[in-house]
Design a protein around this motif. Sequence first.
Motif, PDB file in Angstrom:
ATOM      1  N   ALA A   5      75.540 130.213 111.663  1.00  0.00           N
ATOM      2  CA  ALA A   5      76.081 128.943 111.174  1.00  0.00           C
ATOM      3  C   ALA A   5      77.606 128.901 111.165  1.00  0.00           C
ATOM      4  O   ALA A   5      78.186 127.831 110.994  1.00  0.00           O
ATOM      5  N   LEU A   6      78.258 130.044 111.374  1.00  0.00           N
ATOM      6  CA  LEU A   6      79.716 130.065 111.358  1.00  0.00           C
ATOM      7  C   LEU A   6      80.306 129.167 112.438  1.00  0.00           C
ATOM      8  O   LEU A   6      81.237 128.405 112.187  1.00  0.00           O
ATOM      9  N   LEU A   7      79.741 129.260 113.639  1.00  0.00           N
ATOM     10  CA  LEU A   7      80.278 128.476 114.744  1.00  0.00           C
ATOM     11  C   LEU A   7      80.088 126.984 114.507  1.00  0.00           C
ATOM     12  O   LEU A   7      80.958 126.180 114.856  1.00  0.00           O
ATOM     13  N   GLY A   8      78.957 126.618 113.902  1.00  0.00           N
ATOM     14  CA  GLY A   8      78.721 125.211 113.609  1.00  0.00           C
ATOM     15  C   GLY A   8      79.728 124.664 112.619  1.00  0.00           C
ATOM     16  O   GLY A   8      80.253 123.554 112.790  1.00  0.00           O
ATOM     17  N   PHE A   9      80.010 125.435 111.598  1.00  0.00           N
ATOM     18  CA  PHE A   9      81.006 125.011 110.617  1.00  0.00           C
ATOM     19  C   PHE A   9      82.383 124.870 111.266  1.00  0.00           C
ATOM     20  O   PHE A   9      83.080 123.869 111.075  1.00  0.00           O
ATOM     21  N   LEU A  10      82.784 125.860 112.049  1.00  0.00           N
ATOM     22  CA  LEU A  10      84.100 125.823 112.679  1.00  0.00           C
ATOM     23  C   LEU A  10      84.206 124.692 113.700  1.00  0.00           C
ATOM     24  O   LEU A  10      85.267 124.079 113.845  1.00  0.00           O
ATOM     25  N   ALA A  11      83.110 124.398 114.391  1.00  0.00           N
ATOM     26  CA  ALA A  11      83.113 123.273 115.322  1.00  0.00           C
ATOM     27  C   ALA A  11      83.330 121.961 114.570  1.00  0.00           C
ATOM     28  O   ALA A  11      84.040 121.068 115.050  1.00  0.00           O
ATOM     29  N   GLU A  35      80.403 134.397 104.324  1.00  0.00           N
ATOM     30  CA  GLU A  35      79.701 135.014 105.445  1.00  0.00           C
ATOM     31  C   GLU A  35      80.675 135.811 106.311  1.00  0.00           C
ATOM     32  O   GLU A  35      80.352 136.901 106.782  1.00  0.00           O
ATOM     33  N   PHE A  36      81.865 135.258 106.517  1.00  0.00           N
ATOM     34  CA  PHE A  36      82.840 135.997 107.314  1.00  0.00           C
ATOM     35  C   PHE A  36      83.295 137.257 106.580  1.00  0.00           C
ATOM     36  O   PHE A  36      83.472 138.315 107.198  1.00  0.00           O
ATOM     37  N   LEU A  37      83.488 137.160 105.273  1.00  0.00           N
ATOM     38  CA  LEU A  37      83.835 138.349 104.496  1.00  0.00           C
ATOM     39  C   LEU A  37      82.751 139.420 104.620  1.00  0.00           C
ATOM     40  O   LEU A  37      83.051 140.617 104.724  1.00  0.00           O
ATOM     41  N   ALA A  38      81.495 138.996 104.620  1.00  0.00           N
ATOM     42  CA  ALA A  38      80.395 139.944 104.787  1.00  0.00           C
ATOM     43  C   ALA A  38      80.454 140.607 106.163  1.00  0.00           C
ATOM     44  O   ALA A  38      80.196 141.812 106.299  1.00  0.00           O
ATOM     45  N   LEU A  39      80.809 139.830 107.184  1.00  0.00           N
ATOM     46  CA  LEU A  39      80.952 140.390 108.527  1.00  0.00           C
ATOM     47  C   LEU A  39      82.081 141.412 108.562  1.00  0.00           C
ATOM     48  O   LEU A  39      81.929 142.502 109.131  1.00  0.00           O
ATOM     49  N   VAL A  40      83.208 141.084 107.953  1.00  0.00           N
ATOM     50  CA  VAL A  40      84.335 142.018 107.926  1.00  0.00           C
ATOM     51  C   VAL A  40      83.953 143.292 107.172  1.00  0.00           C
ATOM     52  O   VAL A  40      84.330 144.399 107.575  1.00  0.00           O
ATOM     53  N   VAL A 189      76.152 135.832 121.209  1.00  0.00           N
ATOM     54  CA  VAL A 189      76.246 137.107 120.481  1.00  0.00           C
ATOM     55  C   VAL A 189      76.682 136.854 119.042  1.00  0.00           C
ATOM     56  O   VAL A 189      76.138 137.452 118.110  1.00  0.00           O
ATOM     57  N   VAL A 190      77.642 135.964 118.854  1.00  0.00           N
ATOM     58  CA  VAL A 190      78.104 135.636 117.495  1.00  0.00           C
ATOM     59  C   VAL A 190      76.950 135.112 116.650  1.00  0.00           C
ATOM     60  O   VAL A 190      76.863 135.399 115.449  1.00  0.00           O
ATOM     61  N   GLU A 191      76.057 134.377 117.249  1.00  0.00           N
ATOM     62  CA  GLU A 191      74.955 133.762 116.512  1.00  0.00           C
ATOM     63  C   GLU A 191      73.851 134.750 116.152  1.00  0.00           C
ATOM     64  O   GLU A 191      72.934 134.412 115.409  1.00  0.00           O
ATOM     65  N   ASP A 192      73.940 135.976 116.660  1.00  0.00           N
ATOM     66  CA  ASP A 192      72.948 137.020 116.384  1.00  0.00           C
ATOM     67  C   ASP A 192      73.640 138.113 115.564  1.00  0.00           C
ATOM     68  O   ASP A 192      74.443 138.885 116.092  1.00  0.00           O
ATOM     69  N   GLU A 193      73.347 138.173 114.271  1.00  0.00           N
ATOM     70  CA  GLU A 193      74.077 139.087 113.381  1.00  0.00           C
ATOM     71  C   GLU A 193      74.037 140.534 113.857  1.00  0.00           C
ATOM     72  O   GLU A 193      75.058 141.227 113.878  1.00  0.00           O
ATOM     73  N   LYS A 194      72.877 141.001 114.252  1.00  0.00           N
ATOM     74  CA  LYS A 194      72.734 142.393 114.691  1.00  0.00           C
ATOM     75  C   LYS A 194      73.511 142.630 115.976  1.00  0.00           C
ATOM     76  O   LYS A 194      74.229 143.626 116.113  1.00  0.00           O
ATOM     77  N   ALA A 195      73.386 141.712 116.922  1.00  0.00           N
ATOM     78  CA  ALA A 195      74.091 141.868 118.195  1.00  0.00           C
ATOM     79  C   ALA A 195      75.597 141.818 117.998  1.00  0.00           C
ATOM     80  O   ALA A 195      76.350 142.567 118.640  1.00  0.00           O
ATOM     81  N   LEU A 200      80.865 144.396 118.131  1.00  0.00           N
ATOM     82  CA  LEU A 200      82.170 144.652 117.538  1.00  0.00           C
ATOM     83  C   LEU A 200      82.449 146.142 117.430  1.00  0.00           C
ATOM     84  O   LEU A 200      83.531 146.609 117.813  1.00  0.00           O
ATOM     85  N   LEU A 201      81.487 146.901 116.935  1.00  0.00           N
ATOM     86  CA  LEU A 201      81.711 148.334 116.799  1.00  0.00           C
ATOM     87  C   LEU A 201      81.916 148.985 118.156  1.00  0.00           C
ATOM     88  O   LEU A 201      82.818 149.817 118.333  1.00  0.00           O
ATOM     89  N   ASP A 202      81.100 148.618 119.127  1.00  0.00           N
ATOM     90  CA  ASP A 202      81.238 149.200 120.455  1.00  0.00           C
ATOM     91  C   ASP A 202      82.602 148.877 121.058  1.00  0.00           C
ATOM     92  O   ASP A 202      83.256 149.725 121.672  1.00  0.00           O
ATOM     93  N   SER A 203      83.046 147.651 120.858  1.00  0.00           N
ATOM     94  CA  SER A 203      84.358 147.244 121.355  1.00  0.00           C
ATOM     95  C   SER A 203      85.467 148.018 120.651  1.00  0.00           C
ATOM     96  O   SER A 203      86.401 148.523 121.290  1.00  0.00           O
ATOM     97  N   PHE A 204      85.385 148.115 119.343  1.00  0.00           N
ATOM     98  CA  PHE A 204      86.397 148.834 118.577  1.00  0.00           C
ATOM     99  C   PHE A 204      86.491 150.301 119.014  1.00  0.00           C
ATOM    100  O   PHE A 204      87.588 150.846 119.175  1.00  0.00           O
ATOM    101  N   LEU A 205      85.353 150.936 119.216  1.00  0.00           N
ATOM    102  CA  LEU A 205      85.371 152.344 119.617  1.00  0.00           C
ATOM    103  C   LEU A 205      85.954 152.518 121.012  1.00  0.00           C
ATOM    104  O   LEU A 205      86.601 153.528 121.308  1.00  0.00           O
TER     105      LEU A 205
END
Length: 227
Positions: A5-11, A35-40, A189-195, A200-205
């Motif tokens: 739902a993050l993308l919908g809100f931002l749109a 929700e974004f804080l939870a993601l961070v 990918v953003v819309e799938d919490e697990k993905a 993000l972790l794979d990119s960061f590493l």
Amino acid sequence: MATSALLGFLADVREHNSLAWMHANEDRKKAAQQEFLALVQTCIDDLAAQGEQVGHLDPKSLVFRINRDTRFSNDKSPYNPVFRAHISPAGRAPVPVGYFVSIAPGNSFAGGGLFAPRLKEAVKLVRDAIAADPETFLSLVEDEAFRARFAFIGMPLKRMPQGYDAENPAAEYLRCTCWSIEEAIADAVVEDEKALRERLLDSFLSMRAFNAYLNEALEGFAFPMRS
């Protein structure tokens, strides 16, 4: 609200970018921010599990405001339709460099490196490190897999800065005023919490060695004192 739902809100923020709309949708705003804080927080947890010294951080201290400063801009839209955070041992500050997460419809990405062209001393420290040992820097940024994965943002000067050799093997990078990278993340990918968490972790590493190089170059940097 979940990441879907993050993308919908931002749109909707992008389409109805006004104080009146935001006041009428204050509950959605608060839910999206939580929700974004939870993601961070998941990013903090996953990086800490990999040995990064970030486990002490409060996600609230890492997030950039959605409100825009419109005092000196022709664009008077009051909000940035994007959620952003920078995760490093020192928090949100650009030095030491860390890991950047940015969520926006059609323009989400994971980022790293130094994006602080106004910090002249930081720019000089990195430029001097590259000039002294161009091969080490080039081995990172010219790596085939690295280049295929990340977009490099350098904001280069038109001319070589004074005191640097135009014949240096890394000359194009010596003209840069920042050394940052981004990997785009598709909306699906953003819309799938697990993905999203895994990406993000794979990119960061994958950018870890690049960040480590910059932080070594920036060792001893101190932010200018405010007068």
